[in-house]
Motif scaffolding. Structure first.
Motif, mmCIF file in Angstrom:
data_model
loop_
_atom_site.group_PDB
_atom_site.id
_atom_site.type_symbol
_atom_site.label_atom_id
_atom_site.label_comp_id
_atom_site.label_asym_id
_atom_site.label_seq_id
_atom_site.Cartn_x
_atom_site.Cartn_y
_atom_site.Cartn_z
ATOM 1 N N ALA A 40 65.673 92.228 120.107
ATOM 2 C CA ALA A 40 65.835 91.894 121.528
ATOM 3 C C ALA A 40 66.554 90.554 121.653
ATOM 4 N N ASN A 41 67.582 90.395 120.836
ATOM 5 C CA ASN A 41 68.272 89.114 120.747
ATOM 6 C C ASN A 41 69.587 89.078 121.516
ATOM 7 N N ASP A 42 69.684 89.941 122.558
ATOM 8 C CA ASP A 42 70.867 89.883 123.413
ATOM 9 C C ASP A 42 70.918 88.601 124.219
ATOM 10 N N ARG A 43 69.727 88.053 124.523
ATOM 11 C CA ARG A 43 69.635 86.748 125.173
ATOM 12 C C ARG A 43 68.219 86.203 124.971
ATOM 13 N N PRO A 44 68.050 84.895 125.039
ATOM 14 C CA PRO A 44 66.705 84.322 124.871
ATOM 15 C C PRO A 44 65.788 84.703 126.031
ATOM 16 N N ARG A 45 64.524 84.887 125.703
ATOM 17 C CA ARG A 45 63.510 85.153 126.718
ATOM 18 C C ARG A 45 62.246 84.399 126.361
ATOM 19 N N HIS A 46 61.391 84.172 127.340
ATOM 20 C CA HIS A 46 60.149 83.432 127.124
ATOM 21 C C HIS A 46 59.024 84.401 126.761
ATOM 22 N N TRP A 47 59.026 84.911 125.530
ATOM 23 C CA TRP A 47 58.040 85.882 125.080
ATOM 24 C C TRP A 47 56.658 85.255 124.994
ATOM 25 N N GLN A 48 55.642 86.014 125.425
ATOM 26 C CA GLN A 48 54.269 85.503 125.473
ATOM 27 C C GLN A 48 53.291 86.261 124.588
ATOM 28 N N ALA A 49 53.481 87.563 124.417
ATOM 29 C CA ALA A 49 52.505 88.354 123.675
ATOM 30 C C ALA A 49 53.137 89.668 123.250
ATOM 31 N N ALA A 50 52.522 90.309 122.242
ATOM 32 C CA ALA A 50 53.022 91.584 121.729
ATOM 33 C C ALA A 50 51.855 92.430 121.252
ATOM 34 N N ALA A 51 52.104 93.738 121.110
ATOM 35 C CA ALA A 51 51.111 94.675 120.579
ATOM 36 C C ALA A 51 51.832 95.761 119.807
ATOM 37 N N VAL A 52 51.114 96.381 118.850
ATOM 38 C CA VAL A 52 51.693 97.389 117.968
ATOM 39 C C VAL A 52 50.745 98.587 117.901
ATOM 40 N N SER A 53 51.304 99.800 117.879
ATOM 41 C CA SER A 53 50.478 100.988 117.682
ATOM 42 C C SER A 53 49.924 100.992 116.270
ATOM 43 N N SER A 54 48.915 101.805 116.018
ATOM 44 C CA SER A 54 48.262 101.806 114.715
ATOM 45 C C SER A 54 49.222 102.170 113.595
ATOM 46 N N ASP A 55 50.199 103.069 113.857
ATOM 47 C CA ASP A 55 51.132 103.458 112.800
ATOM 48 C C ASP A 55 52.368 102.565 112.729
ATOM 49 N N GLY A 56 52.472 101.603 113.644
ATOM 50 C CA GLY A 56 53.557 100.639 113.607
ATOM 51 C C GLY A 56 54.857 101.092 114.223
ATOM 52 N N SER A 57 54.936 102.316 114.710
ATOM 53 C CA SER A 57 56.204 102.821 115.224
ATOM 54 C C SER A 57 56.475 102.406 116.662
ATOM 55 N N LEU A 58 55.429 102.157 117.437
ATOM 56 C CA LEU A 58 55.553 101.824 118.851
ATOM 57 C C LEU A 58 55.117 100.389 119.086
ATOM 58 N N LEU A 59 55.950 99.602 119.767
ATOM 59 C CA LEU A 59 55.669 98.198 120.000
ATOM 60 C C LEU A 59 55.904 97.859 121.464
ATOM 61 N N VAL A 60 55.238 96.829 121.933
ATOM 62 C CA VAL A 60 55.433 96.334 123.285
ATOM 63 C C VAL A 60 55.351 94.812 123.244
ATOM 64 N N ALA A 61 56.161 94.159 124.060
ATOM 65 C CA ALA A 61 56.133 92.700 124.170
ATOM 66 C C ALA A 61 56.374 92.332 125.628
ATOM 67 N N VAL A 62 55.814 91.210 126.056
ATOM 68 C CA VAL A 62 55.980 90.762 127.432
ATOM 69 C C VAL A 62 56.505 89.341 127.445
ATOM 70 N N ASN A 63 57.301 89.042 128.468
ATOM 71 C CA ASN A 63 57.785 87.671 128.638
ATOM 72 C C ASN A 63 57.540 87.215 130.067
ATOM 73 N N LYS A 64 57.484 85.920 130.235
ATOM 74 C CA LYS A 64 57.161 85.374 131.554
ATOM 75 C C LYS A 64 58.393 85.102 132.393
ATOM 76 N N GLY A 65 59.579 85.281 131.823
ATOM 77 C CA GLY A 65 60.790 85.069 132.581
ATOM 78 C C GLY A 65 60.973 83.614 132.966
ATOM 79 N N PHE A 66 61.713 83.400 134.016
ATOM 80 C CA PHE A 66 61.942 82.053 134.539
ATOM 81 C C PHE A 66 61.288 81.972 135.906
ATOM 82 N N GLY A 67 59.985 81.810 135.892
ATOM 83 C CA GLY A 67 59.213 81.781 137.118
ATOM 84 C C GLY A 67 58.411 83.050 137.278
ATOM 85 N N SER A 68 59.054 84.116 137.760
ATOM 86 C CA SER A 68 58.318 85.368 137.982
ATOM 87 C C SER A 68 59.165 86.597 137.695
ATOM 88 N N ASP A 69 60.238 86.445 136.915
ATOM 89 C CA ASP A 69 61.116 87.581 136.667
ATOM 90 C C ASP A 69 60.976 88.122 135.252
#
Length: 336
Positions: free
Chosen positions: A176-205
């Motif tokens: 996800a290195n197309d541009r910098p983001r303010h990443w806050q947390a991540a999670a992974v499925s048990s088999d490692g194939s599915l991932l999710v991450a969240v960022n706080k943006g610049f204020g609320s975006d």
């Protein structure tokens, strides 16, 4: 979901939700063996910031910022200090509790650490990508076998990307290195194939991003609202997702990786304004949330409108439980 007012920072759980561990900043670690009905204080007051658990709840790891990493092999009854004093920020565990990952945010020396012996010894990563001075690590996550690892940071451009390893930390790739983001947390499925991450943006975006190919490509979830995201969790088989927004809202999806249209059913579950959920953990059909203003609460995510969820009895107007309800994003009714 019955504990006192504390600055709760982290929660972890056994797979069945019977054994819980919660950590409060400037306070102690608390454990429960009855799904959160009662809690027992453990160890000492420290600036606890993160906790993780094996699936059976017997092996625990906890991090205190400006302090050390602590491990327990007896479900939290006793704790042993490990490694050195650092600005630890996040820890994660494999299913059996033997393979651990942690990050610290010490200036000029923050990096990813790994342990393969249940936290007895820790080794810092030698990957130059992870050791740059511009990293400000915020979270880590692990697959069940510890082979897929993800680390996110809120550092300075160009370093604030998602970093993924699919070989137990031997090597890492920036994603996800197309541009910098303010990443806050991540999670992974048990088999490692599915991932999710969240960022706080610049204020609320900020946005929720998901990956269905072991973290190689990432997709922004446009169905979820733009917000200042603070936490995220996946159920074991990744068929449920919940994410927390600074200010108290919880957003759920029961189809986060469904095709077509990832996460097309995101729904809002609103908490009290001013509340934050710094950590979330799934167990079975339930979720435990670390509430920064009140005790850890257990939420039955399968509940329909009008059913009950546990809530701290000391809260204003509480009678031991609150009415739960599914709501649409545009409605905004209180659910707890």
């Amino acid at each position: 979901a019955r504990e006192n007012l504390r600055s709760w920072r982290a929660v972890a759980s056994s797979s069945d939700g019977s054994k819980l561990v919660a950590a409060a900043s400037g306070d102690r670690i608390y454990t429960s063996t009855d799904s959160g009905a009662t809690w027992t204080p453990r160890d000492s007051a420290r600036n606890w910031i993160s906790v993780a658990s094996s699936l059976d709840g017997s092996k625990l790891v906890a991090a205190a910022t400006g302090d050390r990493i602590y491990t327990s092999l007896d479900a939290g009854a006793t704790w042993t200090p490990r490694d050195s004093v650092r600005s630890w920020i996040s820890v994660a565990s494999s299913a059996d509790g033997t393979q651990l990952i942690a990050v610290n945010r010490d200036v000029f020396s923050g990096t990813v650490y790994r342990s393969t012996d249940s936290g007895t010894t820790w080794t810092p990563s030698t990957d130059a990508q992870l050791n740059s001075n511009d990293r400000w690590w915020t979270g880590v996550a692990s697959s069940a076998d510890g082979s897929t690892l993800v680390a996110v940071n809120d550092g300075f451009a160009p370093g604030n990307y998602i970093y993924v390893s699919t070989n137990s930390g031997a090597s890492w790739d920036s994603r996800a290195n197309d541009r910098p983001r303010h990443w806050q947390a991540a999670a992974v499925s048990s088999d490692g194939s599915l991932l999710v991450a969240v960022n706080k943006g610049f204020g609320s975006d900020g946005q929720i991003h998901t990956s269905a190919d072991f973290g190689v490509t990432w997709t922004a979830q446009e169905a979820a609202p733009a917000a200042s995201w603070s936490a995220v969790a996946l159920s074991e088989n990744a068929n449920k997702l919940i994410a927390g927004i600074n200010g108290g809202r919880l957003i759920t999806s029961f189809r986060p990786f469904a095709f077509p249209g990832f996460g097309e059913d995101y729904q809002a579950r609103r908490g009290f304004l001013g509340r934050a959920y710094p950590d979330l953990i799934f167990h079975g059909q339930s979720l435990t949330a670390a509430d920064n203003l009140n005790g850890p609460r257990v939420i039955e995510l399968s509940a329909e409108v009008g059913s009950r969820i546990q809530a701290p009895e000391h809260e204003l107007g509480a009678t031991g439980s609150y009415v739960a309800g599914h709501i649409n994003q545009a409605v905004g009714n209180l659910f707890n």
